[in-house]
Structures are given as C-alpha cells and as structure tokens.
Design an enzyme around this catalytic site. Sequence first.
Site, PDB file in Angstrom:
ATOM      1  N   GLY A  15      47.112  35.275  37.362  1.00 18.95           N
ATOM      2  CA  GLY A  15      46.544  34.478  36.279  1.00 18.95           C
ATOM      3  C   GLY A  15      46.656  35.213  34.958  1.00 18.95           C
ATOM      4  O   GLY A  15      45.792  35.090  34.085  1.00 18.95           O
ATOM      5  N   ALA A  16      47.753  35.969  34.800  1.00 24.15           N
ATOM      6  CA  ALA A  16      47.915  36.823  33.619  1.00 24.15           C
ATOM      7  C   ALA A  16      48.108  36.045  32.332  1.00 24.15           C
ATOM      8  O   ALA A  16      47.947  36.596  31.245  1.00 24.15           O
ATOM      9  CB  ALA A  16      49.100  37.775  33.830  1.00 24.15           C
ATOM     10  N   ALA A  21      42.194  36.647  31.184  1.00 24.31           N
ATOM     11  CA  ALA A  21      43.009  37.849  30.992  1.00 24.31           C
ATOM     12  C   ALA A  21      43.129  38.191  29.516  1.00 24.31           C
ATOM     13  O   ALA A  21      42.987  39.362  29.123  1.00 24.31           O
ATOM     14  CB  ALA A  21      44.394  37.645  31.618  1.00 24.31           C
ATOM     15  N   LYS A  22      43.360  37.180  28.694  1.00 23.35           N
ATOM     16  CA  LYS A  22      43.569  37.424  27.259  1.00 23.35           C
ATOM     17  C   LYS A  22      42.288  37.862  26.563  1.00 23.35           C
ATOM     18  O   LYS A  22      42.302  38.763  25.718  1.00 23.35           O
ATOM     19  CB  LYS A  22      44.109  36.162  26.595  1.00 23.35           C
ATOM     20  N   LYS A 152      34.005  34.868  40.050  1.00 21.54           N
ATOM     21  CA  LYS A 152      33.203  33.734  40.466  1.00 21.54           C
ATOM     22  C   LYS A 152      33.888  32.449  39.997  1.00 21.54           C
ATOM     23  O   LYS A 152      34.666  32.501  39.039  1.00 21.54           O
ATOM     24  CB  LYS A 152      31.773  33.832  39.924  1.00 21.54           C
ATOM     25  N   ASP A 181      30.595  39.963  39.111  1.00 24.54           N
ATOM     26  CA  ASP A 181      29.594  39.198  38.369  1.00 24.54           C
ATOM     27  C   ASP A 181      29.395  39.960  37.067  1.00 24.54           C
ATOM     28  O   ASP A 181      28.767  41.026  37.056  1.00 24.54           O
ATOM     29  CB  ASP A 181      28.285  39.112  39.157  1.00 24.54           C
ATOM     30  N   HIS A 182      29.955  39.437  35.968  1.00 24.75           N
ATOM     31  CA  HIS A 182      29.991  40.230  34.743  1.00 24.75           C
ATOM     32  C   HIS A 182      28.599  40.567  34.215  1.00 24.75           C
ATOM     33  O   HIS A 182      28.440  41.519  33.450  1.00 24.75           O
ATOM     34  CB  HIS A 182      30.829  39.538  33.661  1.00 24.75           C
ATOM     35  N   GLU A 220      21.982  29.117  26.217  1.00 26.22           N
ATOM     36  CA  GLU A 220      23.178  29.055  25.381  1.00 26.22           C
ATOM     37  C   GLU A 220      23.021  27.963  24.332  1.00 26.22           C
ATOM     38  O   GLU A 220      22.423  26.917  24.604  1.00 26.22           O
ATOM     39  CB  GLU A 220      24.416  28.738  26.223  1.00 26.22           C
ATOM     40  N   HIS A 244      24.315  34.916  38.540  1.00 29.93           N
ATOM     41  CA  HIS A 244      23.719  35.753  37.492  1.00 29.93           C
ATOM     42  C   HIS A 244      22.197  35.860  37.610  1.00 29.93           C
ATOM     43  O   HIS A 244      21.628  36.959  37.582  1.00 29.93           O
ATOM     44  CB  HIS A 244      24.053  35.199  36.102  1.00 29.93           C
ATOM     45  N   LYS A 344      22.286  24.865  28.676  1.00 27.08           N
ATOM     46  CA  LYS A 344      23.203  24.757  27.545  1.00 27.08           C
ATOM     47  C   LYS A 344      22.558  23.941  26.428  1.00 27.08           C
ATOM     48  O   LYS A 344      21.601  23.219  26.656  1.00 27.08           O
ATOM     49  CB  LYS A 344      24.517  24.108  27.992  1.00 27.08           C
ATOM     50  N   LYS A 349      20.909  31.416  21.675  1.00 26.95           N
ATOM     51  CA  LYS A 349      21.744  32.097  22.668  1.00 26.95           C
ATOM     52  C   LYS A 349      21.046  33.403  23.005  1.00 26.95           C
ATOM     53  O   LYS A 349      20.939  34.299  22.152  1.00 26.95           O
ATOM     54  CB  LYS A 349      23.142  32.374  22.122  1.00 26.95           C
TER      55      LYS A 349
END
Length: 495
Positions: A15-16, A21-22, A152, A181-182, A220, A244, A344, A349
């Site tokens: 999935g680059a 990724a970006k 996830k 899990d960031h 959020e 989370h 949301k 936030k």
Amino acid sequence: MQNNEQPKSIIVIFGATGDLAKRKLYPSLFRLFQKGSISEQFAVVGIGRREWSDETLRSQVKESIQTEISGDHTNLDEFCNQFYYKPFNVTSQHSYTELKEMLHTLDKRHQIGGNRVFYMAMAPEFFGTIAQYLKSEGVTETEGWTRLVIEKPFGHDLASAKKLNDEIREAFSEDEIYRIDHYLGKEMVQNIQVIRFANAVFEPLWNNQHIANIQVTSSERLGVEDRGGYYENSGALRDMVQNHMMQMVTLLAMEPPLRLSTEEIRSEKIKVLRALRPIADQQVQESFIRAQYGQGVYDGETVQGYLKEKNVSPDSQTETFVAGKLLIDNYRWAGVPFYIRTGKRMAAKSTKIVIEFKPQPHNLYHDKIEKNGSNLLVIHIQPDEGMTLMLNGKKIGTTGDTSSVNLNYSQHGIDGINTPEAYERLLFDCMIGDATNFAHWDEVNLSWAYIDAISEAWDEDQSNLPSYPSGSMGPREANELLEQDEFHWWPIEKM
C-alpha cells in the site's frame, strides 16, 4: 526514544501509494533516519498496483516529507535512494516469487542480514491472503527475523477477527505479529504507566477507596469527510471504542506489572479486559448511548448532518457518537464507573482522561469549596500533551473561602522536547522487537467479545438514533448517563 540500538531491516510496505504511507510512514521513517535511530543499512520496498518505477516512488517520498515535515531536510536525497518500488498483484504467486528475489538482492546490497518488516498499509481484506503467500512462496524464509505489522481494523467483529488471526497465524507466530494502534504510540498514553507507578502521590490512591470515577473522552471537530462509505460499515463503536478507547481503559485500570516487560504489561492489560462486567441486551440500553451528528454551526458556517454526507444512506443507523459506562469487577475497581465518549463534529478536537477523586469523608471546608471543586487529575493526550492536577487553595483575602488551583505540566512548554510522532515510535519499536505498545491477540479477542454484545443489541433496536448538533459535546442522553450516578462530564474543551 532512549534506545541506542540501530536496527537493520528491509521494510516492505504493502500500500505504498496510499494516504497512510504518504502522511505517516515516510515522514516517520525520515525522522528516525535523521536522528540516527535506524541504521544506514536499511531499505524500503514499496508495493502497489500502479506501474511506478523506483524514481517515481522516490519523488513521492520526497514530496511527502517536504509537505509533512518543516525545517531541516538534510540527507533527504540519501534517504530517498534507499527506496525501491515493486508493481504487485497480491493474488499472484509470481509476484511473491519476484519479491523474494528482490529482497535477497537488497539484503546483499545493503548488508541487512535478512531482517524484514512486512507492513500492511492497505485494505484489510487482503491481509490474510498476503500473509499466506509470503509463507508459501518462501518470502519469510530468511537468516534474520521477520515481523508483520497490521493496521486496524483487525476484523469487523469477533468472528472475522478470529478468521483473520487464523489466516495470519498460519504464516507468522504471535510474537512476530504487531497489531498497530497508533494511540499506544502517543507520548501521554505511554506516560500513564509512569504517572501511576513512578509516583507515590498517585499509586496509593489509584483504587475504589479514593477515585469516584474515570472519564475518557476522544472528540473530533471533523465529520466523516470523504470516508462515508467506510464509516457506514464501521461507526464510532468499531472505529474508536474497540481499539483506542479500550486500550486506554486497560492502561488506567491494570495492576502494577511485576516488571516492565512486554509479557508482564500485556498480562495485566488482559486481566482488565477479563474483569469487564458483561452486559446483556437491556444493560446495553442503560449503559451505552449512540447518536448521530446533525446540522450545526462551526466558526459562523453551517455544516450538514451525517445523513447528508457523501456515501451515507439517508436512513442510516450508523452511530457517529458513543458514550458508555464500563464496570470492572475486581478488588481494585469494584463500584468505580469508567465513562467513555467519542464522537465526530463535536465542540473540540481533544483526547483527555479525567480522574475524579472522592471528597474527603469529613472536610472542614465543605461549605467553602466551590461547586466544582473536586480534586481532578487530567491527562492531556492530544492536541496538547501534559497533565493538570486540580486542587483547592485559599482565596486571597480575609474571607477564608477556597478556589480551584491548577498545577499544569505541558510537554510542549519544555525547550528541546520534540515529541515523537506515534508512528515514528511504533515503527522503531517494531524494528527493535519491542511489542509492548502493540495489541496481543488475547486483547483483540476479549475486546471484540465485549463490543459484539453492544453491536448485537443495537442491531435489534430499530428505534431512531438521537441526534446532537454539530459543534456540541454530544446528545443530552450522554449527560443523563452520568447524572443517574450523580456525576457529570467535566468540560474537557475548557481544561
């Protein structure tokens, strides 16, 4: 990151060409490279369906870093030259054979020693297929170590999570699987253990004798934006609570581990999930609230409600807000409610944890303390990082009245502190083999079992979802959830 290791590895990103990724992976790897946290003996292989060349990927990586990271870009060209691209069909045996040969060549060129990270930054329906092909075609046969990083969602419910886990376990052992899990990479989430276990001020009070309730909020301002299609199949419960929110609850509620090792910390977190009080259908309605955001006003502009968003069904029953009360049936936490809420299009936030301490049984100043004069410990996860201890002190003057006194610690207020991006920390942890901040299968299993009970009860309830105005902190039903226990949500947007 106080680790002197410089791990050597090839990082294969499936999935680059994608957004994750970006926005996250390339900038995080560059920061690690700049700091010298990873060895110069590394390579990144980007996997995607597009017919890109090495140069195309390198230009994309350079653009990503220049966009996401301000300031010093020294050694950027050197960094980008470590990237290679492989057009790929994830269901083609031939693609994996070619990948195996490519990795073998890069191992020799960069003297990496066979260490490989396979990062799944793509649609989850292919995770199992890719893992099995990596095994069957010998891509995982190497002199070094191999690790599989899974983004996830890990499944859509318990049944699908088990199926995915079975597929992956055919190719990788549990200690080779890193379920990311960031939130677990965020500085103040990792600080929860230090706040608790390194301070004599807090740990003796961290129980049902001294804590009235704990509130975890992750709100959020944004709506679903262009992710309506994904969100319709997920909702706030699966998107936020299952991973989370539950992870933060386990860190807050766990017993002190015997030592700070991956196995001991995970063991204590799993015990918390096992101690969660099961909820039957009727209890779900009493303990969990769901709602959708409606039309509202942000900064003087009207925004549309969820049902008007792109790729959202006009009669959707998907929740954009969840509030719930969790009870943990063990000696430490019996009777203490853990309140969670996430949504949301809310007023702020913010991700914050509020620990509300019980009032003293005989307080000489009970008639002089302000109405909201409870002692609180607030842990600020994002966007600000730090903590606030709210105490009572004497007002200046001759009255003897009290006022709230806030003791603040802010990570952003310290010179020289550059808090690592969550993905930067987690990528590094994976490369050095530290799985502490990744979810074990037992955590995923128990969490999904708890969440599935809520989902099933909601599926049977076809009544209209409550609505809350965009720009608010949720529906009135969420306030009533706490009021029935004689508590209230602390206004996190003002803390």
